[in-house]
Design an enzyme around this catalytic site. Structure first.
Site, PDB file in Angstrom:
ATOM      1  N   TRP A   1       1.159   5.688  -1.617  1.00  0.00           N
ATOM      2  CA  TRP A   1       0.728   6.703  -2.570  1.00  0.00           C
ATOM      3  C   TRP A   1       1.676   6.895  -3.733  1.00  0.00           C
ATOM      4  CZ3 TRP A   1      -2.743  11.069  -3.238  1.00  0.00           C
ATOM      5  CH2 TRP A   1      -4.013  10.798  -2.720  1.00  0.00           C
TER       6      TRP A   1
ATOM      7  N   TYR B   1       0.826  -1.207   0.000  1.00  0.00           N
ATOM      8  CA  TYR B   1       0.000   0.000   0.000  1.00  0.00           C
ATOM      9  C   TYR B   1       0.861   1.258   0.000  1.00  0.00           C
ATOM     10  CZ  TYR B   1      -3.589   3.343   1.195  1.00  0.00           C
ATOM     11  OH  TYR B   1      -4.445   4.405   1.165  1.00  0.00           O
TER      12      TYR B   1
HETATM   13  N1  LIG Z   1      -1.918   7.592  12.560  1.00  0.00           N
HETATM   14  C1  LIG Z   1      -2.347   7.725  11.303  1.00  0.00           C
HETATM   15  N2  LIG Z   1      -1.750   7.019  10.331  1.00  0.00           N
HETATM   16  C2  LIG Z   1      -2.166   7.137   9.057  1.00  0.00           C
HETATM   17  C3  LIG Z   1      -3.213   8.010   8.714  1.00  0.00           C
HETATM   18  C4  LIG Z   1      -3.852   8.745   9.764  1.00  0.00           C
HETATM   19  O1  LIG Z   1      -4.806   9.516   9.540  1.00  0.00           O
HETATM   20  N3  LIG Z   1      -3.370   8.595  11.033  1.00  0.00           N
HETATM   21  N4  LIG Z   1      -3.612   8.127   7.404  1.00  0.00           N
HETATM   22  C5  LIG Z   1      -3.393   6.979   6.550  1.00  0.00           C
HETATM   23  C6  LIG Z   1      -3.627   7.280   5.133  1.00  0.00           C
HETATM   24  S1  LIG Z   1      -5.169   7.918   4.753  1.00  0.00           S
HETATM   25  C7  LIG Z   1      -2.725   7.000   4.157  1.00  0.00           C
HETATM   26  S2  LIG Z   1      -3.194   7.192   2.513  1.00  0.00           S
HETATM   27  C8  LIG Z   1      -1.377   6.484   4.469  1.00  0.00           C
HETATM   28  C9  LIG Z   1      -0.308   7.071   3.564  1.00  0.00           C
HETATM   29  O2  LIG Z   1       0.845   6.350   3.657  1.00  0.00           O
HETATM   30  P1  LIG Z   1       1.819   6.104   2.393  1.00  0.00           P
HETATM   31  O3  LIG Z   1       1.028   6.089   1.153  1.00  0.00           O
HETATM   32  O4  LIG Z   1       2.675   4.958   2.667  1.00  0.00           O
HETATM   33  O5  LIG Z   1       2.654   7.398   2.414  1.00  0.00           O
HETATM   34  P2  LIG Z   1       3.699   8.022   1.431  1.00  0.00           P
HETATM   35  O6  LIG Z   1       4.617   8.776   2.299  1.00  0.00           O
HETATM   36  O7  LIG Z   1       2.962   8.771   0.369  1.00  0.00           O
HETATM   37  O8  LIG Z   1       4.469   6.783   0.795  1.00  0.00           O
HETATM   38  C10 LIG Z   1       4.805   6.727  -0.538  1.00  0.00           C
HETATM   39  C11 LIG Z   1       6.242   6.221  -0.697  1.00  0.00           C
HETATM   40  O9  LIG Z   1       6.471   6.010  -2.064  1.00  0.00           O
HETATM   41  C12 LIG Z   1       7.756   6.507  -2.413  1.00  0.00           C
HETATM   42  N5  LIG Z   1       7.724   6.808  -3.852  1.00  0.00           N
HETATM   43  C13 LIG Z   1       7.327   7.918  -4.472  1.00  0.00           C
HETATM   44  N6  LIG Z   1       7.436   7.780  -5.807  1.00  0.00           N
HETATM   45  C14 LIG Z   1       7.900   6.547  -6.033  1.00  0.00           C
HETATM   46  C15 LIG Z   1       8.213   5.810  -7.216  1.00  0.00           C
HETATM   47  O10 LIG Z   1       8.055   6.265  -8.342  1.00  0.00           O
HETATM   48  N7  LIG Z   1       8.668   4.532  -7.041  1.00  0.00           N
HETATM   49  C16 LIG Z   1       8.838   3.991  -5.810  1.00  0.00           C
HETATM   50  N8  LIG Z   1       9.285   2.737  -5.736  1.00  0.00           N
HETATM   51  N9  LIG Z   1       8.571   4.668  -4.688  1.00  0.00           N
HETATM   52  C17 LIG Z   1       8.102   5.926  -4.795  1.00  0.00           C
HETATM   53  C18 LIG Z   1       7.967   7.693  -1.529  1.00  0.00           C
HETATM   54  O11 LIG Z   1       9.349   7.962  -1.379  1.00  0.00           O
HETATM   55  C19 LIG Z   1       7.274   7.235  -0.239  1.00  0.00           C
HETATM   56  O12 LIG Z   1       8.187   6.622   0.626  1.00  0.00           O
HETATM   57  O13 LIG Z   1      -1.064   6.788   5.843  1.00  0.00           O
HETATM   58  C20 LIG Z   1      -2.041   6.287   6.734  1.00  0.00           C
HETATM   59  N10 LIG Z   1      -1.544   6.401   8.094  1.00  0.00           N
HETATM   60  N1  LIG Z   2      -1.493  18.250   2.565  1.00  0.00           N
HETATM   61  C1  LIG Z   2      -1.942  16.975   2.567  1.00  0.00           C
HETATM   62  N2  LIG Z   2      -3.184  16.698   2.109  1.00  0.00           N
HETATM   63  C2  LIG Z   2      -3.649  15.417   2.119  1.00  0.00           C
HETATM   64  C3  LIG Z   2      -2.833  14.340   2.552  1.00  0.00           C
HETATM   65  C4  LIG Z   2      -1.530  14.667   3.054  1.00  0.00           C
HETATM   66  O1  LIG Z   2      -0.773  13.784   3.497  1.00  0.00           O
HETATM   67  N3  LIG Z   2      -1.130  15.975   3.044  1.00  0.00           N
HETATM   68  N4  LIG Z   2      -3.314  13.050   2.498  1.00  0.00           N
HETATM   69  C5  LIG Z   2      -4.451  12.780   1.609  1.00  0.00           C
HETATM   70  C6  LIG Z   2      -5.087  11.497   1.931  1.00  0.00           C
HETATM   71  S1  LIG Z   2      -4.321  10.060   1.425  1.00  0.00           S
HETATM   72  C7  LIG Z   2      -6.283  11.397   2.548  1.00  0.00           C
HETATM   73  S2  LIG Z   2      -6.965   9.868   2.839  1.00  0.00           S
HETATM   74  C8  LIG Z   2      -7.029  12.577   2.959  1.00  0.00           C
HETATM   75  C9  LIG Z   2      -7.590  12.419   4.360  1.00  0.00           C
HETATM   76  O2  LIG Z   2      -8.592  13.319   4.599  1.00  0.00           O
HETATM   77  P1  LIG Z   2      -9.231  13.440   6.056  1.00  0.00           P
HETATM   78  O3  LIG Z   2      -9.320  12.101   6.662  1.00  0.00           O
HETATM   79  O4  LIG Z   2     -10.460  14.246   5.948  1.00  0.00           O
HETATM   80  O5  LIG Z   2      -8.096  14.316   6.776  1.00  0.00           O
HETATM   81  P2  LIG Z   2      -7.417  14.439   8.201  1.00  0.00           P
HETATM   82  O6  LIG Z   2      -6.464  15.572   8.040  1.00  0.00           O
HETATM   83  O7  LIG Z   2      -6.860  13.147   8.644  1.00  0.00           O
HETATM   84  O8  LIG Z   2      -8.577  14.852   9.185  1.00  0.00           O
HETATM   85  C10 LIG Z   2      -9.350  16.021   8.984  1.00  0.00           C
HETATM   86  C11 LIG Z   2      -9.797  16.604  10.293  1.00  0.00           C
HETATM   87  O9  LIG Z   2     -10.728  15.753  10.956  1.00  0.00           O
HETATM   88  C12 LIG Z   2     -10.796  16.182  12.304  1.00  0.00           C
HETATM   89  N5  LIG Z   2     -11.150  15.052  13.167  1.00  0.00           N
HETATM   90  C13 LIG Z   2     -10.326  14.087  13.614  1.00  0.00           C
HETATM   91  N6  LIG Z   2     -11.008  13.199  14.383  1.00  0.00           N
HETATM   92  C14 LIG Z   2     -12.287  13.638  14.431  1.00  0.00           C
HETATM   93  C15 LIG Z   2     -13.474  13.150  15.058  1.00  0.00           C
HETATM   94  O10 LIG Z   2     -13.504  12.146  15.747  1.00  0.00           O
HETATM   95  N7  LIG Z   2     -14.613  13.865  14.849  1.00  0.00           N
HETATM   96  C16 LIG Z   2     -14.636  14.993  14.098  1.00  0.00           C
HETATM   97  N8  LIG Z   2     -15.805  15.599  13.945  1.00  0.00           N
HETATM   98  N9  LIG Z   2     -13.532  15.480  13.523  1.00  0.00           N
HETATM   99  C17 LIG Z   2     -12.376  14.814  13.659  1.00  0.00           C
HETATM  100  C18 LIG Z   2      -9.414  16.689  12.651  1.00  0.00           C
HETATM  101  O11 LIG Z   2      -9.494  17.948  13.289  1.00  0.00           O
HETATM  102  C19 LIG Z   2      -8.705  16.748  11.319  1.00  0.00           C
HETATM  103  O12 LIG Z   2      -7.990  17.945  11.114  1.00  0.00           O
HETATM  104  O13 LIG Z   2      -6.195  13.723   2.934  1.00  0.00           O
HETATM  105  C20 LIG Z   2      -5.495  13.870   1.693  1.00  0.00           C
HETATM  106  N10 LIG Z   2      -4.901  15.187   1.652  1.00  0.00           N
HETATM  107 MO   LIG Z   3      -5.279   8.266   2.465  1.00  0.00          MO
END
Ligand SMILES: Nc1nc2c(c(=O)[nH]1)N[C@H]1C(S)=C(S)[C@@H](COP(=O)(O)OP(=O)(O)OC[C@H]3O[C@@H](n4cnc5c(=O)[nH]c(N)nc54)[C@H](O)[C@@H]3O)O[C@H]1N2
Ligand SMILES: Nc1nc2c(c(=O)[nH]1)N[C@H]1C(S)=C(S)[C@@H](COP(=O)(O)OP(=O)(O)OC[C@H]3O[C@@H](n4cnc5c(=O)[nH]c(N)nc54)[C@H](O)[C@@H]3O)O[C@H]1N2
Ligand SMILES: [Mo]
Length: 771
Positions: free
Chosen positions: A119, A117
């Site tokens: 991005w 998994y």
């Molecule tokens: N506690 C907590 N944890 C969370 C979340 C949260 O809300 N709270 N959110 C979750 C969510 S929604 C997500 S989507 C995940 C995101 O977690 P990840 O998707 O794992 O995050 P990235 O840092 O985007 O990882 C992408 C990796 O791909 C590498 N990369 C970029 N381009 C390339 C390429 O062309 N080739 C290769 N081989 N590698 C490349 C980058 O260097 C990077 O290390 O985290 C989750 N973790």
């Molecule tokens: N700049 C930037 N943008 C991103 C990403 C990133 O890494 N960087 N990641 C992308 C990805 S993969 C994803 S999945 C999306 C995620 O999108 P979201 O899941 O919507 O984003 P978060 O920033 O995790 O959370 C948004 C807000 O929810 C509020 N929140 C947390 N817990 C609760 C709760 O229990 N109740 C309520 N009512 N509010 C709560 C927090 O204040 C938080 O700031 O964002 C995307 N956009």
């Molecule tokens: Mo995500």
């Protein structure tokens, strides 16, 4: 490309948008926003440093212990002082091909985990996971994964409630901000509308339209109520009413709003009768007939900390005009995350506005830049991953459980499943040692397989858990093209700089491996990557309406408009107009406020209709007596996840070199903190260091430490010296239904770090010996 000063600019695309890089010699020296983007993202400022940083993987590397001892479980995987040996491409490909062949022959292809998994990067062809999976499928298949960390509860629960098509519509075809501006009176959003999240669109996007859209909505008089622990989760122009509810109590709030509608006879009975099943079960539950507890605003107030009158008044206001209920993704990324979603649908159903323009239920406004940004029914150019001969999979966030407990049973969406026995983990384009919960446990899990393969651009903590590390090119080092769902154009991404060191395109690496494993043609179909770019474009072009330029003309022009883009949709409009002729693809054809299927699974943590379940990581829970602060681990504003954390923009947001921890002045004062200090954030799962920033824009009792800091296990007395909240996050699923990620909420204590904090070593590459 265009000359500029003593350099040349090249157009490029990333998940944070499309812009230009300025190249001088072989180096990216600066970036230039696209003047046509109304709200360019500052994340592009991370690019120049990240592109040439010392943490780039510049040659293939093999862990010395694996090289010397051969494949096998190894507790020292990920040790900070581990040594790697630089090897040439021929040698590493021979080693890897032999190991893949050993595993598939001796244990079968299901012993290869390719769920991988993450991005990765924008670019339709060189998408890291697609390439890895296509390769693994060509050599006999792999154990894969279902769902996402982003919104597993949406993906698994909502098909039971509104059907597969309805779920797809909710995620990918929500009305644009312009439609909201036109039709909506009141948007009540659970989880805010966090502006920085809208910098990101998966696959890159021509223009950032969410912020102008939110402004337009505000100007046209849309009122916003933001239920969120953070006040700055909405833009100032929206002048949102902030309801700082205690995190994890949204289901209670939503059910109390439903209670008011039933108790005051404001629920739309006609709508419920015609378009839903199970409204009686929900009504009996909220009125207290089921369990003797009426879910009144007074009952919810005790849990969420908002005044009962505010809730009662909100329910009445919602019933008076056109109201959109938005449940953001964060709200379901927590234990029992299914419940606020389902309760949100129930509330919107009681309001009777599902299927009306600007009203009803949505899940994702504010979560992603492309959400509600139009859709692309004709699809985008895409490389097939090919059929996977192995049907084995796991729900994505159960990866550590899988590695630690092969052969054990678990529940998922009505199935009793068994974890496979994984011998080889292959990861590309993701960073589980950033994104997964309980990173020390994940480290123990990664000790179990025989071999860990990671393809990376940078020496992330995940690469440092690998036995074999393959250096990948970045998007700036290869030709590709980009667009996201609902985008206006497909844009060329020509190579701007040569590959770093001996890095290679993964396509070329897998071609070589496939050749060694007798699957070259299955993987390449006889095409080079340049030929694939042309082929995929031409195949897409042929399927589009009207006349599009051929590949050469597209490449020369740098972009092509995507035909057939749809902006104007009303979610569930067809169903509302004709529920019998156009039913939902649920068992009843209706919105299932009670699901006999889910009830039949018999899960205590996800029964047959939305209920209030008190999560563990919650203020007021028994656990909070020991760990009194609720940490919100939301998405980082200064980067995309862990990507380019060493870039200038990300670094500028750090405090004393650590990830910034925001806390309320009262909570800071109670701990003798005033801002700028390094603190230790801890609980019984683990600990990390962070730098304090004091702010009164958070609810007291809540602290915010966004994800994204590179995991740094180099200090003796903390799990992570840099500030990754997943060092402390419990590794549990949302429920037996979806088994989704619950990382958003973590109970912690915060204390000043006594003495000199240990240095941050996340950005020191590992020891690499010459072979
Ligand atoms: N506690 C907590 N944890 C969370 C979340 C949260 O809300 N709270 N959110 C979750 C969510 S929604 C997500 S989507 C995940 C995101 O977690 P990840 O998707 O794992 O995050 P990235 O840092 O985007 O990882 C992408 C990796 O791909 C590498 N990369 C970029 N381009 C390339 C390429 O062309 N080739 C290769 N081989 N590698 C490349 C980058 O260097 C990077 O290390 O985290 C989750 N973790
Ligand atoms: N700049 C930037 N943008 C991103 C990403 C990133 O890494 N960087 N990641 C992308 C990805 S993969 C994803 S999945 C999306 C995620 O999108 P979201 O899941 O919507 O984003 P978060 O920033 O995790 O959370 C948004 C807000 O929810 C509020 N929140 C947390 N817990 C609760 C709760 O229990 N109740 C309520 N009512 N509010 C709560 C927090 O204040 C938080 O700031 O964002 C995307 N956009
Ligand atoms: Mo995500």
């Amino acid at each position: 490309m265009e000359p500029q000063g003593d350099g040349v600019t090249y157009p490029t695309s990333s998940h944070w948008g499309s812009y230009r890089v300025l190249v001088s010699g072989d180096r990216v020296v600066d970036v230039r926003p696209d003047p046509r983007d109304p709200a360019p993202s500052a994340l592009m400022d991370n690019v120049p440093q990240a592109q040439h940083h010392p943490t780039r993987v510049d040659r293939p590397a093999v862990r010395r212990r694996w090289l010397e001892n051969g494949p096998g479980p190894d507790e020292r995987r990920g040790a900070v002082d581990d040594e790697y040996v630089a090897v040439g491409w021929e040698r590493v490909l021979d080693l890897l091909a032999a190991e893949l062949d050993r595993v598939r022959t001796r244990h079968g292809n299901s012993a290869i985990f390719g769920g991988s998994y993450g991005w990765s990067s924008a670019g339709r062809f060189h998408h890291a996971q697609s390439q890895l999976r296509r390769f693994l499928n060509a050599i006999g298949g792999h154990t894969s994964r279902a769902d996402t960390y982003s919104h597993a509860a949406i993906e698994v629960l909502l098909p039971h409630v509104v059907g597969e098509r309805g779920t797809d519509d909710l995620l990918h075809h929500a009305p644009t901000w312009e439609a909201v501006a036109e039709h909506t009176d009141l948007i009540v959003t659970f989880g805010g509308l966090r502006l920085s999240n809208n910098d990101i669109s998966q696959g890159g996007r021509a223009a950032h339209t969410a912020e102008p859209g939110m402004r337009a909505a505000a100007r046209s008089g849309v009122r916003t109520v933001s239920v969120s622990p953070l006040q700055d989760d909405t833009i100032d122009e929206m002048d949102a009413e902030w309801l700082p509810a205690s995190p994890g109590t949204d289901a209670a709030i939503l059910l109390s709003l439903v209670h008011v509608l039933f108790a005051e006879d404001r629920a739309d009975r006609d709508f419920l009768d015609r378009y839903t099943v199970g409204a009686d079960a929900v009504r009996d539950y909220v009125l207290g007939d089921t369990d003797g507890v009426a879910k009144t605003p007074e009952w919810a107030a005790e849990l969420c900390g908002l005044p009962a009158e505010t809730l009662r008044d909100l329910a009445r206001r919602m019933a008076r005009g056109r109201t959109l209920v938005n449940v953001g993704w964060s709200v379901q990324r927590a234990q029992y995350g299914e419940q606020p979603l389902w309760a949100g649908v129930a509330l919107a159903a009681c309001l009777g506005q599902i299927g009306l323009p600007g009203g009803g239920f949505a899940c994702g406004y504010g979560s992603m830049g492309s959400y509600a940004g139009g859709s692309t029914p004709g699809g985008l150019p895409r490389v097939s991953q090919g059929p996977n001969p192995v049907s084995e999979f796991i729900p994505v966030a159960r990866v550590a459980d899988m590695l630690l407990h092969p052969g054990e049973n678990y529940d998922y969406d009505g199935q009793r499943r068994t974890y496979p026995d994984i011998r080889l983990v292959a990861w590309s384009g993701g960073n589980p040692f950033h994104h997964h919960q309980d990173l020390a446990r994940l480290s123990r899990a990664f000790a179990r397989p025989d071999t860990v393969l990671v393809a990376e651009t940078h020496w992330t903590a995940t690469a440092r858990h690998a036995d074999i590390v393959l250096p990948s090119t970045t998007t700036l080092e290869r030709d590709d093209y980009a667009a996201s769902q609902g985008d206006t154009t497909l844009r060329a991404m020509p190579r701007a700089v040569p590959p770093h060191g001996t890095a290679r395109d993964e396509y070329d690496v897998y071609t070589e491996l496939a050749r060694r494993l007798g699957a070259e043609h299955a993987f390449t179909q006889g095409r080079t990557s340049a030929e694939w770019l042309r082929y995929l474009y031409e195949r897409w072009r042929a399927a589009q309406p009207g006349h599009l330029p051929d590949f050469d003309a597209f490449w020369a022009a740098g972009e092509v408009e995507i035909p057939g883009r749809v902006e104007d949709t009303t979610l569930f409009g067809g169903f509302r107009a004709d529920p019998d002729g156009c039913p939902l693809d649920t068992p009843s054809g209706r919105v299932e406020l009670y699901s006999a299927d889910i009830a039949g699974f018999g899960y205590p943590d996800c029964p047959g209709h939305p209920v209030w379940l008190a999560s563990t990581e919650r203020l007021g829970s028994p656990r909070s007596e020991r760990w009194p602060l609720l940490l919100i681990a939301n998405q980082p504003g200064g980067k995309l996840h862990s990507q380019q954390d060493m870039g200038a923009h990300s670094r500028s947001g750090k405090v004393a070199g650590r990830a910034p921890l925001r806390m309320h002045p009262d909570d800071a004062a109670a701990r003798g903190l005033s801002g700028g200090e390094v603190v230790r954030v801890s609980n019984d799962v683990g600990s990390c260091l962070a730098g304090v920033r004091v702010s009164d824009r958070l609810r007291p009792g809540v602290v915010q430490l966004s994800t994204g800091a590179w995991f740094d296990p180099s200090a003796d007395d903390v799990t992570c010296a840099h500030g990754n909240p997943n060092a402390l996050a419990p590794d549990v699923g949302t429920s037996a239904l979806s088994q989704g990620c619950t990382g958003q909420h973590i109970l912690v204590e915060v204390a000043a770090y006594p003495g000199d904090p240990p240095p941050v070593r996340a950005f020191d590459p590992p020891r690499l010996a010459a072979s």
